[in-house]
Design a protein around this motif. Structure first.
Motif, PDB file in Angstrom:
ATOM      1  N   ILE A 146      23.216   5.857  14.625  1.00 28.76           N
ATOM      2  CA  ILE A 146      24.237   5.872  15.835  1.00 28.76           C
ATOM      3  C   ILE A 146      24.658   4.588  16.044  1.00 28.76           C
ATOM      4  CG2 ILE A 146      22.878   5.859  17.764  1.00 28.76           C
ATOM      5  CD1 ILE A 146      24.388   8.267  18.908  1.00 28.76           C
ATOM      6  N   CYS A 148      27.207   4.405  18.658  1.00 24.48           N
ATOM      7  CA  CYS A 148      28.136   4.529  19.748  1.00 24.48           C
ATOM      8  C   CYS A 148      27.709   3.539  21.103  1.00 24.48           C
ATOM      9  CB  CYS A 148      28.185   5.933  20.169  1.00 24.48           C
ATOM     10  SG  CYS A 148      29.050   6.482  21.730  1.00 24.48           S
ATOM     11  N   PRO A 151      26.539   7.003  23.976  1.00 30.29           N
ATOM     12  CA  PRO A 151      26.035   8.106  23.402  1.00 30.29           C
ATOM     13  C   PRO A 151      25.538   9.064  24.649  1.00 30.29           C
ATOM     14  CG  PRO A 151      24.249   6.503  23.186  1.00 30.29           C
ATOM     15  CD  PRO A 151      25.535   5.765  23.708  1.00 30.29           C
ATOM     16  N   GLU A 156      27.704  10.956  20.023  1.00 31.41           N
ATOM     17  CA  GLU A 156      28.727   9.857  20.345  1.00 31.41           C
ATOM     18  C   GLU A 156      29.869  10.302  21.150  1.00 31.41           C
ATOM     19  OE1 GLU A 156      29.374   8.717  16.115  1.00 31.41           O
ATOM     20  OE2 GLU A 156      27.531   7.214  16.119  1.00 31.41           O
ATOM     21  N   CYS A 157      30.298   9.235  21.742  1.00 36.59           N
ATOM     22  CA  CYS A 157      31.155   9.622  22.672  1.00 36.59           C
ATOM     23  C   CYS A 157      32.619   9.947  22.222  1.00 36.59           C
ATOM     24  CB  CYS A 157      31.375   8.446  23.665  1.00 36.59           C
ATOM     25  SG  CYS A 157      32.084   6.949  23.085  1.00 36.59           S
ATOM     26  N   CYS A 163      32.840   4.113  18.010  1.00 37.47           N
ATOM     27  CA  CYS A 163      33.047   5.264  17.482  1.00 37.47           C
ATOM     28  C   CYS A 163      34.421   5.321  16.782  1.00 37.47           C
ATOM     29  CB  CYS A 163      33.177   6.238  18.515  1.00 37.47           C
ATOM     30  SG  CYS A 163      31.680   6.859  19.016  1.00 37.47           S
TER      31      CYS A 163
END
Length: 179
Positions: A146, A148, A151, A156-157, A163
């Protein structure tokens, strides 16, 4: 930083998967980085739409974060007589974060010459797209990574700079596959 607990979980999982001898987590005082929206929950992180990019310093910039982290890593490495530290900086990171650049690493390695420990960034000349392609080639489980900035649980956003760059990399790869 609770919102980044997933990063720690994935790091532990990957350390086990790749039989890392010892995985260490070091707790830092969050006051060190309070000017950053990445750390200060009272500050709103920048959000981006497809194709939109920040101009200048990203508000997720954490002052001297990589210098602090790598100073600690160098200290541990010297204590454990480890000669090589690896970081995953890539070419897209260098655009908005000065402490992900070749110049930064070169100066850091000059400082650390006395200890014979060097920091390596094997991905620094690769774009995020090229990093994803390499990860797939090496059979890395990208679902257990990840990047992000904000998060939520293990999701993930989808709107932070990290992102956006990651999504663009996957879109470029898919477009190339269709050709």
């Amino acid at each position: 930083m609770e919102k980044h607990a997933i990063e720690l979980e994935f790091a532990r999982d990957n350390a086990k998967k790749y039989t890392v001898i010892e995985h260490k987590t070091i707790q830092l005082d969050s006051q060190l980085f309070s000017s950053s929206a990445l750390v200060d929950s009272n500050k709103q992180l920048s959000a981006y739409k497809d194709g939109e990019k920040p101009e200048g310093e990203e508000n997720a910039y954490v002052p001297y974060k990589n210098l602090v982290f790598l100073s600690m890593a160098l200290s541990l490495a010297e204590s454990y007589i480890i000669n090589d530290i690896y970081v995953a900086f890539n070419r897209d990171d260098c655009v908005n974060f000065w402490d992900c650049t070749s110049a930064f690493l070169s100066q850091l390695n000059t400082i650390s010459e006395h200890s014979k420990t060097q920091v390596h960034a094997p991905l620094i000349n690769l774009t995020k797209k090229e990093v994803v392609q390499l990860a797939k080639k090496l059979d890395v489980d990208l679902n257990r990574t990840i990047s992000c900035y904000q998060p939520y649980n293990d999701m993930e956003c989808g709107v932070c700079l990290s992102c956006l760059v990651k999504r663009e990399a996957f879109i470029e790869i898919k477009a190339e596959l269709k050709k």
